[in-house]
Write an enzyme that holds these catalytic residues in place. Structure first.
Site, PDB file in Angstrom:
ATOM      1  N   HIS A  17     -73.384  53.805  28.096  1.00 35.90           N
ATOM      2  CA  HIS A  17     -72.224  52.982  27.752  1.00 35.90           C
ATOM      3  C   HIS A  17     -72.451  52.171  26.478  1.00 35.90           C
ATOM      4  O   HIS A  17     -71.609  51.355  26.101  1.00 35.90           O
ATOM      5  CB  HIS A  17     -71.912  52.036  28.932  1.00 35.90           C
ATOM      6  CG  HIS A  17     -70.572  51.395  28.871  1.00 35.90           C
ATOM      7  ND1 HIS A  17     -70.400  50.026  28.822  1.00 35.90           N
ATOM      8  CD2 HIS A  17     -69.326  51.920  28.854  1.00 35.90           C
ATOM      9  CE1 HIS A  17     -69.121  49.740  28.789  1.00 35.90           C
ATOM     10  NE2 HIS A  17     -68.435  50.862  28.802  1.00 35.90           N
ATOM     11  N   ASP A  62     -73.129  26.432  27.277  1.00 34.94           N
ATOM     12  CA  ASP A  62     -73.557  25.148  26.700  1.00 34.94           C
ATOM     13  C   ASP A  62     -73.450  25.121  25.184  1.00 34.94           C
ATOM     14  O   ASP A  62     -74.078  24.277  24.533  1.00 34.94           O
ATOM     15  CB  ASP A  62     -74.991  24.812  27.124  1.00 34.94           C
ATOM     16  CG  ASP A  62     -75.108  24.543  28.619  1.00 34.94           C
ATOM     17  OD1 ASP A  62     -74.075  24.266  29.251  1.00 34.94           O
ATOM     18  OD2 ASP A  62     -76.233  24.613  29.150  1.00 34.94           O
ATOM     19  N   HIS A 119     -60.923  43.991  26.018  1.00 27.40           N
ATOM     20  CA  HIS A 119     -62.079  44.866  26.223  1.00 27.40           C
ATOM     21  C   HIS A 119     -63.380  44.145  25.869  1.00 27.40           C
ATOM     22  O   HIS A 119     -64.431  44.757  25.721  1.00 27.40           O
ATOM     23  CB  HIS A 119     -61.923  46.134  25.362  1.00 27.40           C
ATOM     24  CG  HIS A 119     -62.788  47.265  25.794  1.00 27.40           C
ATOM     25  ND1 HIS A 119     -63.847  47.741  25.041  1.00 27.40           N
ATOM     26  CD2 HIS A 119     -62.763  48.035  26.911  1.00 27.40           C
ATOM     27  CE1 HIS A 119     -64.433  48.748  25.672  1.00 27.40           C
ATOM     28  NE2 HIS A 119     -63.797  48.950  26.800  1.00 27.40           N
ATOM     29  N   ASP A 143     -80.350  52.633   8.083  1.00 27.99           N
ATOM     30  CA  ASP A 143     -81.568  52.441   7.282  1.00 27.99           C
ATOM     31  C   ASP A 143     -82.575  51.506   7.942  1.00 27.99           C
ATOM     32  O   ASP A 143     -83.480  50.994   7.277  1.00 27.99           O
ATOM     33  CB  ASP A 143     -81.216  51.915   5.887  1.00 27.99           C
ATOM     34  CG  ASP A 143     -80.493  52.951   5.038  1.00 27.99           C
ATOM     35  OD1 ASP A 143     -80.578  54.148   5.376  1.00 27.99           O
ATOM     36  OD2 ASP A 143     -79.845  52.568   4.052  1.00 27.99           O
ATOM     37  N   LYS A 159     -72.786  50.985  22.551  1.00 22.90           N
ATOM     38  CA  LYS A 159     -72.122  51.174  21.261  1.00 22.90           C
ATOM     39  C   LYS A 159     -73.067  50.584  20.231  1.00 22.90           C
ATOM     40  O   LYS A 159     -73.124  49.368  20.039  1.00 22.90           O
ATOM     41  CB  LYS A 159     -70.774  50.467  21.193  1.00 22.90           C
ATOM     42  CG  LYS A 159     -69.741  51.014  22.169  1.00 22.90           C
ATOM     43  CD  LYS A 159     -69.775  50.308  23.489  1.00 22.90           C
ATOM     44  CE  LYS A 159     -68.680  50.867  24.407  1.00 22.90           C
ATOM     45  NZ  LYS A 159     -68.848  50.411  25.793  1.00 22.90           N
ATOM     46  N   LYS A 187     -66.784  41.771  26.010  1.00 20.66           N
ATOM     47  CA  LYS A 187     -67.889  41.510  26.934  1.00 20.66           C
ATOM     48  C   LYS A 187     -68.780  40.439  26.299  1.00 20.66           C
ATOM     49  O   LYS A 187     -69.775  40.735  25.638  1.00 20.66           O
ATOM     50  CB  LYS A 187     -68.718  42.764  27.206  1.00 20.66           C
ATOM     51  CG  LYS A 187     -67.896  43.982  27.689  1.00 20.66           C
ATOM     52  CD  LYS A 187     -67.605  44.906  26.577  1.00 20.66           C
ATOM     53  CE  LYS A 187     -67.126  46.275  26.998  1.00 20.66           C
ATOM     54  NZ  LYS A 187     -66.093  46.366  27.975  1.00 20.66           N
TER      55      LYS A 187
END
Length: 461
Positions: free
Chosen positions: A194, A386, A379, A201, A196, A381
């Site tokens: 899952h 704090d 979408h 380089d 991404k 996450k």
């Protein structure tokens, strides 16, 4: 380090991954009864209990120097074994699909040595074609391109799309193929990649929640704009662009996955160039895999939540909490922490959506404040705690992310970046509606039935 030396790191990196499996910590495997025996995760590699967090704070206070909230979270983070905390990084927050793609394509076009790309979804649509042509152009210019794509995430992508990339010289790994006859490293249908992750380089990296797909073509930052009826709601997501020493840790994660999936030998390139400070951010790169005895991302999040002193602000697309996460959020409210969650009001996953809503009543009664964003398909996450502990990545707050998926997150410590995260949270909050206990308890019986049905499947979602 020479290119040959870098490639010789492969066995060592795999050895490190195997050593992690020898941890004395128990495997995090909740069962469907929701009454698993207590999991003792207060070991040297586990999330810190409230008692250990309190002991660290007391030790800091005993030093005689003023103790700030940053000191606490730094000490907590240092107490969790795994990938190192690294200083000298630059971290740019990207909050929109078009802006994220622009930054990624600019980095690809500027590549001179190699490009490593790992993506759950790589569609063959207009956006996917833009990326494919950019990668092919760099491959033909002598830049080695290595690609990992998840088999389930790319089920709808024509094989001709990947064939064109391969014929141009791009090396490709299909993660855990749906067809077991083509699997090279064993077969486990439920385990998915899952992540991404884009590394250019060995110096620039991108990670977060943004897949390569035209669903991100519409901007989610033009607040109040009307959605295109053909495109539906614009997708709201968050990504990071990173430079500095932490890129090397992300490179290791890519190479380990490539080797575990038995991809073709990586051609010699400068995968680990000398690192130089690029900024002032303190960052930890955290990868998790279902092959590990526990999710280090989960361990790190639970530790940070238990140590929160004033705020826990979470934004997440797929929220289906396990018993320990649920209890940790409720305990934080009980000790006076402001706990808020921004969640989607609509989704591309019906079962996950209603399974998560099944917990609203319990959370609202405990004092957790819940909001749903309505003008975009959320979408994201992310978390900011704090104002000094932040994380962005591919990990959802559900059982699948913590038990069945390969995920990658970055934890960033510091108030400067934390304030950017707080501003992003407040912007989402401004476009959301608060769910109150009174209104939630008036929901229709049909909705309640959907929640009960979806909750039966939460372990597998």
């Amino acid at each position: 380090m020479s290119s040959t030396g870098c490639l010789r790191l492969l066995p060592a990196l795999l050895c490190l991954a195997q050593l992690a499996a020898c941890s004395v910590l128990p495997t995090l495997v909740p069962d469907m009864a929701h009454n698993p025996p207590p999991v003792a995760l207060d070991g040297s590699n586990g999330p810190l209990s409230a008692a250990r967090s309190k002991a660290i704070l007391e030790r800091l206070q005993a030093s005689g120097a003023p103790t700030h909230i940053f000191d606490l979270h730094l000490a907590i983070e240092e107490s969790i074994s795994g990938s190192p905390l690294l200083t000298g990084n630059r971290v740019d927050l990207l909050q929109d699909g078009p802006n994220t793609y622009q930054a990624m394509l600019a980095a690809i076009d500027a590549a001179r040595d190699h490009i490593n790309l790992e993506s759950y979804i790589f569609d063959g649509d207009e956006v996917g074609q833009r990326f494919a042509q950019a990668l092919i152009a760099r491959q033909r210019a002598g830049v080695q391109v290595n690609l990992i794509h998840d088999s389930v995430g790319t089920l709808g992508t024509p094989q001709a799309f990947f064939k064109e990339l391969s014929e141009a010289g791009v090396q490709i790994v299909e993660f855990n193929p749906v067809n077991p006859l083509t699997a090279k490293a064993g077969w486990e249908m439920n385990q998915r990649d899952h992540r991404k992750l884009l590394i250019v380089d060995g110096r620039i990296a991108f990670l977060g929640g943004v897949n390569i797909s035209s669903v991100y073509s519409g901007s989610s930052l033009r607040l109040g704009s009307q959605a295109d009826p053909e495109q539906g709601l614009p997708w709201r997501d968050t990504h990071l662009r990173l430079e500095g020493p932490v890129v090397g840790e992300l490179q290791k994660l890519f190479i380990i996955t490539w080797a575990k999936q038995r991809g073709p030998p990586l051609l010699a390139r400068h995968y680990f160039p000398p690192t130089e400070p690029r900024g002032k951010e303190v960052v930890r790169a955290i990868g998790s895999s279902p092959d590990d005895p526990y999710s280090l991302i989960y361990v790190t999040l639970i530790s940070a939540l238990r140590s929160a002193q004033s705020e826990i602000w979470l934004t997440n697309a797929y929220f289906v909490p396990d018993p320990q996460l649920l209890a940790t959020l409720k305990e934080a409210v009980a000790r006076g922490v402001d706990v808020r969650l921004v969640l989607p009001s609509s989704t591309d996953s019906w079962l996950v959506f209603h399974a998560g809503r099944a917990y609203y009543d319990e959370l609202l009664q405990a004092g957790v404040r819940l909001y749903e964003r309505h003008d975009a398909l959320l979408h994201v996450k992310t978390a900011v705690i704090d104002g000094v502990w932040s994380t962005v990545g591919s990990t959802n707050l559900d059982w699948r992310s913590f038990l069945h998926n390969q995920e990658v997150n970055a934890v960033v410590l510091g108030s400067d970046f934390g304030e950017k995260m707080r501003a992003a949270f407040r912007a989402d909050l401004a476009q959301s509606r608060e769910i109150t206990l009174a209104t939630w308890q008036e929901r229709a019986y049909q909705v309640r039935a959907q929640e009960l049905f979806a909750r039966l499947w939460e372990y597998w979602l």
